[in-house]
Write a protein that holds these residues in place. Structure first.
Motif, short mmCIF file in Angstrom:
data_model
loop_
_atom_site.label_atom_id
_atom_site.label_comp_id
_atom_site.label_asym_id
_atom_site.label_seq_id
_atom_site.Cartn_x
_atom_site.Cartn_y
_atom_site.Cartn_z
N THR A 170 0.85 -1.18 0.00
CA THR A 170 0.00 0.00 0.00
C THR A 170 0.89 1.23 0.00
N LEU A 174 -9.15 3.99 -0.89
CA LEU A 174 -8.26 3.00 -1.47
C LEU A 174 -8.51 2.86 -2.96
N GLN A 228 -1.99 -0.98 -3.75
CA GLN A 228 -3.06 -0.03 -3.45
C GLN A 228 -2.47 1.35 -3.26
#
Length: 118
Positions: A66, A99, A111
């Motif tokens: 992420t 997201l 992400q």
């Protein structure tokens, strides 16, 4: 007890393609590049690109990386889309943040994350 993240390893099938994606498309700094191992700097966290062994080619699943965009999440989605990245659906919005989910050139899950305003 762990006190920090040293390196995140991402398995890759094609090192040159992966380095180009992470370096040019995502804009991370390439620290070093090799046939079996390359490293990129992601704001002080090292992302290691690790060549998959022939017996594990085309693998899916595993960790999700992420990333925090340097600006507005929606602007980064547009920039990456223009660069050929395909997102899995729309940006999801939650009380804890937004997201945007996509894959790298090697099939790893990535992400973009943007926290809500303080």
């Amino acid at each position: 007890m762990a006190d920090s993240v040293a390196t995140v390893w991402m398995p890759v099938d094609d090192m040159g393609r992966a380095v180009k994606f992470y370096g040019e498309v995502l804009g991370l700094t390439v620290k070093n590049e090799g046939d079996d191992w390359s490293e990129l700097d992601a704001g002080g966290v090292t992302i290691g690109l690790n060549a998959r062994e022939d017996t594990h080619r085309g693998g899916t699943g595993g960790a999700v990386l992420t990333l925090n965009p340097s600006g507005d999440l929606f602007d980064e989605v547009v920039r990456l889309t223009d660069a050929g990245v395909e997102f899995a659906g729309e940006v999801s919005q939650h009380p804890w943040g937004k997201l945007a989910t996509f894959k790298d050139t090697e099939g790893n899950d990535l992400q973009l994350f943007e926290a809500p305003p303080a």
